[in-house]
Design a protein around this motif. Sequence first.
Motif, mmCIF file in Angstrom:
data_model
loop_
_atom_site.group_PDB
_atom_site.id
_atom_site.type_symbol
_atom_site.label_atom_id
_atom_site.label_comp_id
_atom_site.label_asym_id
_atom_site.label_seq_id
_atom_site.Cartn_x
_atom_site.Cartn_y
_atom_site.Cartn_z
ATOM 1 N N ALA A 95 -16.895 11.812 10.464
ATOM 2 C CA ALA A 95 -16.647 11.494 9.043
ATOM 3 C C ALA A 95 -15.919 10.156 8.937
ATOM 4 C CB ALA A 95 -15.817 12.593 8.391
ATOM 5 N N ARG A 96 -16.398 9.308 8.042
ATOM 6 C CA ARG A 96 -15.798 7.984 7.853
ATOM 7 C C ARG A 96 -14.644 8.055 6.861
ATOM 8 N NH1 ARG A 96 -18.832 3.334 8.953
ATOM 9 N NH2 ARG A 96 -16.888 2.295 8.418
ATOM 10 N N THR A 97 -13.520 7.516 7.283
ATOM 11 C CA THR A 97 -12.349 7.394 6.424
ATOM 12 C C THR A 97 -11.846 5.962 6.530
ATOM 13 O OG1 THR A 97 -10.809 8.081 8.177
ATOM 14 C CG2 THR A 97 -11.696 9.823 6.753
ATOM 15 N N ALA A 98 -10.913 5.603 5.660
ATOM 16 C CA ALA A 98 -10.313 4.275 5.711
ATOM 17 C C ALA A 98 -8.850 4.393 5.301
ATOM 18 C CB ALA A 98 -11.041 3.307 4.786
ATOM 19 N N PRO A 124 -0.045 1.042 0.735
ATOM 20 C CA PRO A 124 -0.501 0.980 2.126
ATOM 21 C C PRO A 124 -0.115 2.268 2.867
ATOM 22 C CG PRO A 124 0.511 -1.083 1.497
ATOM 23 C CD PRO A 124 0.765 -0.126 0.369
ATOM 24 N N GLY A 125 -0.996 2.682 3.770
ATOM 25 C CA GLY A 125 -0.776 3.906 4.529
ATOM 26 C C GLY A 125 -1.568 5.076 3.994
ATOM 27 N N ASN A 126 -2.007 5.000 2.732
ATOM 28 C CA ASN A 126 -2.838 6.067 2.185
ATOM 29 C C ASN A 126 -4.188 6.064 2.891
ATOM 30 O OD1 ASN A 126 -1.789 7.703 -0.155
ATOM 31 N ND2 ASN A 126 -1.161 5.634 -0.785
ATOM 32 N N VAL A 127 -4.714 7.267 3.162
ATOM 33 C CA VAL A 127 -5.999 7.438 3.837
ATOM 34 C C VAL A 127 -6.924 8.206 2.914
ATOM 35 C CG1 VAL A 127 -7.167 8.571 5.776
ATOM 36 C CG2 VAL A 127 -4.994 7.397 6.142
ATOM 37 N N GLY A 128 -8.192 7.793 2.871
ATOM 38 C CA GLY A 128 -9.162 8.485 2.040
ATOM 39 C C GLY A 128 -10.539 8.494 2.665
ATOM 40 N N LYS A 129 -11.411 9.292 2.074
ATOM 41 C CA LYS A 129 -12.809 9.347 2.501
ATOM 42 C C LYS A 129 -13.484 8.068 2.051
ATOM 43 C CE LYS A 129 -12.970 14.321 1.921
ATOM 44 N NZ LYS A 129 -13.439 15.402 1.050
ATOM 45 N N LEU A 130 -14.201 7.458 2.966
ATOM 46 C CA LEU A 130 -14.878 6.199 2.684
ATOM 47 C C LEU A 130 -16.262 6.457 2.127
ATOM 48 C CD1 LEU A 130 -14.671 3.097 2.977
ATOM 49 C CD2 LEU A 130 -15.666 3.353 5.246
ATOM 50 N N GLY A 131 -16.565 5.809 1.022
ATOM 51 C CA GLY A 131 -17.895 5.897 0.420
ATOM 52 C C GLY A 131 -18.666 4.618 0.697
#
Length: 160
Positions: A95-98, A124-131
């Motif tokens: 799964a791609r995250t950023a 900065p530092g927040n991580v989420g699912k990359l679309g």
Amino acid sequence: MKRFVVSALAALGLLALVPLGAPLNAQDRETPYWASIDSERVNMRVGPSVDYPIEWVYKRKGLPIKVIRLREGWRLIEDPDGQQGWVTRSLLSAARTAMIIGEGPIDLRASASATSALRWRAMPGNVGKLGTCEAGWCELDIAGRKGWAPEDRLWGTGAP
């Protein structure tokens, strides 16, 4: 006995459908590639075995990482801080995250444009699912809140 022979022949027939040398796992592909941490606790080791000492413990499911090398069931990874070490394949996800990087908050927009409506701000530092990424912007979903972020403020996008 007849059922066993039929089952065995069926199994052999299924194996014949898999080309020799084909990857059996989505993570068995050409390196480098992007992936993410898939567990609440992941040990990064100095070598590709449980016999090597633990160098770092990740406690952040979804953290984007770059896979640099493959060795049997282990992956040499690099994290957003540039740290490198070995992690077992079973604790990683395709799964791609950023992760948001840089100084100060970023504006997440309604579309891939600096002039589109502001949805919200993230630090900065927040991580989420990359679309999808387009024209220097990437769609990011952080805990169900979606918006478009400037790609140059994200780690885990583009060619690894």
